[in-house]
Design an enzyme around this catalytic site. Structure first.
Site, PDB file in Angstrom:
ATOM      1  CG  ASP A 209      -1.212  -7.966   7.528  1.00 28.03           C
ATOM      2  OD1 ASP A 209      -2.218  -7.476   6.985  1.00 28.03           O
ATOM      3  OD2 ASP A 209      -0.070  -7.899   7.022  1.00 28.03           O
TER       4      ASP A 209
ATOM      5  CB  ILE B 278      13.101  -9.197 -19.111  1.00 30.16           C
ATOM      6  CG1 ILE B 278      14.115  -8.788 -18.050  1.00 30.16           C
ATOM      7  CG2 ILE B 278      11.708  -8.771 -18.721  1.00 30.16           C
ATOM      8  CD1 ILE B 278      14.178  -7.292 -17.859  1.00 30.16           C
TER       9      ILE B 278
ATOM     10  CB  ILE C 100      -2.276  -8.824  -0.503  1.00 26.59           C
ATOM     11  CG1 ILE C 100      -1.609  -7.741  -1.368  1.00 26.59           C
ATOM     12  CG2 ILE C 100      -1.535 -10.154  -0.601  1.00 26.59           C
ATOM     13  CD1 ILE C 100      -1.504  -8.071  -2.830  1.00 26.59           C
TER      14      ILE C 100
ATOM     15  CG  LEU D 139      -1.739  -4.271  -4.233  1.00 26.93           C
ATOM     16  CD1 LEU D 139      -2.526  -4.143  -5.534  1.00 26.93           C
ATOM     17  CD2 LEU D 139      -0.247  -4.368  -4.533  1.00 26.93           C
TER      18      LEU D 139
ATOM     19  CD  GLU E  76       0.838  -8.537   2.706  1.00 22.16           C
ATOM     20  OE1 GLU E  76       0.313  -9.158   3.660  1.00 22.16           O
ATOM     21  OE2 GLU E  76       0.185  -8.056   1.763  1.00 22.16           O
TER      22      GLU E  76
ATOM     23  CB  CYS F 242      -0.906   0.007   1.237  1.00 20.51           C
ATOM     24  SG  CYS F 242      -1.864  -1.526   1.442  1.00 20.51           S
TER      25      CYS F 242
ATOM     26  CB  SER G 213      12.295 -10.899  -5.673  1.00 19.63           C
ATOM     27  OG  SER G 213      12.839 -10.280  -4.524  1.00 19.63           O
TER      28      SER G 213
END
Length: 629
Positions: free
Chosen positions: A100, A291, A53, A51, A77, A2, A363
């Site tokens: 949360d 990519i 989730i 956003l 998060e 967010c 990631s």
């Protein structure tokens, strides 16, 4: 994931300008495209862009506690929120949602400032406690999530997830900090806690800040730091097995989401390890993306494809046009201050690609800092051995002279580029490491900067950032020391900043298992030789992954995630960079020596020296000036 903003009247309880608060909030809409909210009371205003989730239908923010005493705006998060919820329920707290956010509210009411020690995850949040009449801000331990703040001349304290939110306030004075300019051209980014503007700050990773209504004095407080105290050495196999179990658990808790989830897959060790763990935990094929570059020197796509085939992932790959410069002018708008990591371009593109499939990705960021994966770590340890065998009084004149005499051979094979090594050996340990990571040497910055800027700096140098951290470093081991410096500077200032802004530009949440603080603490306690064994970085990590990844993934030379700047500046970007460096914005800002700028361009064009990194740094600084003009 967010975006948060806020205005707090420290001295009085004046009404907050709702229009200003809304403008600050809405300029971060990209961080939370699903919904937004405001909370106002006399002397306080919170804003939030969401956003969604977890618990998508609930969890709207700013969130108010049941007793109306605590109000929270939060970005991030918390992965252990279910366990914390059970603990809080045992203390009598009742919950209305399954997210949360509500856990943080009641964690504050139960444990006060120490609640941050309970949270496992990535977060930046602000909480107003009516009973205590205090504002509490906190940022996660490693700095995955950003938080900017300043106190205005009118007595208001403002904060936001991005610097652009603060600049929407009409009372903010956007005066460039000369020491931040020195830091930027030293590091290629502006290390925490500074920003490009005077008196505007980033809350440092692992810090919190409490401001009481009416208080004139407040200071950020550190609540966490990594400790490099080594444990007794385990059997190598036992250490490798435990590392896998800890990594698997860090990945598992980050796979909880009520929206589509996937992973970045570059083909390097770290991202491949994450995908391998995810594949063992997921009943469905993992969504992966990467990519490709046309230039094989920068292209890892075939290695990513190999991992995708092995684990049968749902893999997407797109090739980046090597002459796609359309993002150059957008980058300044993303980062809000000068930012010179050219890999921001492909990072933006891979986030754009990922968003076509998923809303959350995992990631491999943090592996190099944790596990000594950079080539500079290896070279620093080697140079430290030389330094320890030769007194500084002898090294400085001998290697200093060799460094002056040896030609700058950017065009030559790496084995013949001894100038930088000689220059580094002539310095003390921290100077040597700064020399290896700096975008521009002290000498070059001295030539680049105007006389007025050098006067304004009053002797300040970017290396002072390293010296400040070294005073607090919990180790005297050469390798652990530079890892500590990376965790305090390069990781939050460059890597995590790059990923946060690029991902949030697309409304994409990125989770980083290798930066789970419990995993970071465990790895920090390993013997240094478990991380760098001879010339092999990430030694124990690679050993632990031999059952999961092939040797040509694990043991091939590191490629990185860069772009061919040298070729660009001699070809398609030649005119653009010349116009920027010799243009009115750079000239009128009064910070640079025009004679040296012309010389730099001339020498690069003629192939006398590779000035790619300095020129890119200047190009991005010009883009920043254009963005704020």
């Amino acid at each position: 994931m967010c975006g948060i903003v806020g205005i707090f009247d420290i001295t009085e309880k004046r009404d907050i300008n709702k229009d200003v608060l809304s403008q600050m909030n809405e300029i971060q809409q990209h961080r939370g495209p699903n919904e937004g909210g405001l909370y106002l009371e006399p002397g306080l205003g919170f804003g939030h862009r969401r956003l969604s989730i977890i618990d998508v239908d609930n969890g709207q923010q700013p969130m108010i506690s049941r007793d109306k005493n605590a109000i929270l705006t939060y970005n991030g998060e918390v992965y252990n929120f279910l366990a914390l919820r059970q603990e809080l329920e045992s203390l009598g707290y009742e919950f209305d949602t399954h997210c949360d956010t509500e856990v943080i509210l009641y964690a504050w009411q139960a444990w006060g400032e120490s609640c941050v020690n309970k949270l496992r995850g990535m977060f930046a949040f602000a909480l107003w406690d009516k009973d205590r009449q205090c504002l509490f801000l906190a940022r996660d331990r490693l700095g995955v999530k950003p938080l900017f703040y300043t106190e205005l001349a009118n007595g208001q304290f403002i904060f936001g997830s991005e610097l652009k939110a603060l600049t929407q306030h009409p009372a903010l004075v956007k005066a460039i900090d000369p020491t931040a300019v020195e830091d930027y051209f030293g590091f290629g980014y502006i290390p925490d806690p500074k920003t490009i503007y005077k008196n505007v700050y980033k809350l440092e990773p692992g810090y919190c800040l409490t401001i009481t209504q009416g208080s004139l004095h407040y200071q950020p407080r550190q609540y966490w730091d990594v400790n490099f105290t080594t444990r007794l050495m385990q059997d190598e196999r036992a250490s490798a097995d435990e590392l896998i179990e800890r990594l698997r658990e860090a990945v598992k808790i980050r796979m909880v989401a009520d929206v589509p989830l996937g992973a970045f897959l570059s083909g390097g060790v770290d991202s491949s390890a994450i995908v391998a763990m995810m594949s063992g935990l997921s009943p469905e094929p993992v969504n992966t993306c990467s990519i490709a570059f046309g230039d094989p020197a920068f292209n890892e796509a075939k290695f990513a494809a190999q991992v995708a085939r092995r684990y049968q992932t749902n893999h997407r790959v797109e090739q980046v046009n090597p002459d796609d410069f359309s993002l150059l002018d957008q980058l300044a708008g993303l980062y809000d201050e000068p930012f010179a990591d050219s890999s921001a371009l492909p990072t933006y593109r891979v986030c754009e690609l990922a968003k076509k499939q998923v809303t959350v990705v995992l990631s491999g960021d943090g592996g190099d800092e944790n596990l000594a994966g950079y080539r500079r770590h290896r070279w620093h340890v080697y140079e430290e051995r030389v330094r320890s065998n030769l007194p500084y009084a002898l090294r400085k004149p001998v290697f200093g002279l060799l460094g002056q005499m040896y030609p700058k051979a950017d065009w030559a094979p790496k084995m013949f580029r001894a100038k930088s090594t000689f220059e580094s050996l002539a310095r003390d340990s921290v100077e040597g490491y700064f020399h290896s990571v700096s975008v521009m040497s002290n000498q070059m910055r001295g030539l680049l900067f105007s006389e007025q800027l050098k006067t304004d700096l009053q002797g300040y140098q970017a290396i002072d950032v390293f010296r400040k951290h070294m005073i607090k470093a919990p180790t005297d081991n050469a390798l652990s020391m530079v890892q500590y410096l990376d965790l305090k500077t390069y990781l939050p200032g460059d890597i995590l900043t790059k990923v946060d802004r690029a991902s949030m530009a697309h409304g994409l949440e990125v989770r980083v298992p290798l930066l789970d603080h419990q995993l970071v603490e465990w790895i920090a306690g390993l013997q240094p030789k478990a991380k760098l064994n001879g010339s092999e970085g990430k030694y124990i990590f690679k050993k632990s992954l031999e059952k999961y990844l092939s040797d040509d993934i694990l043991y091939r030379p590191k490629m990185g995630f860069a772009v061919p700047l040298n070729a660009w500046f001699k070809g398609p970007l030649k005119t653009k960079v010349k116009e920027a460096l010799l243009g009115e914005r750079i000239l009128n800002c009064g910070l640079f020596n025009q004679t040296f700028l012309k010389q730099m361009l001339d020498h690069h064009e003629r192939g006398l020296r590779d000035y790619s990194s300095p020129m890119w740094s200047l190009l991005m600084f010009d883009a920043f000036l254009h963005n704020v003009s």
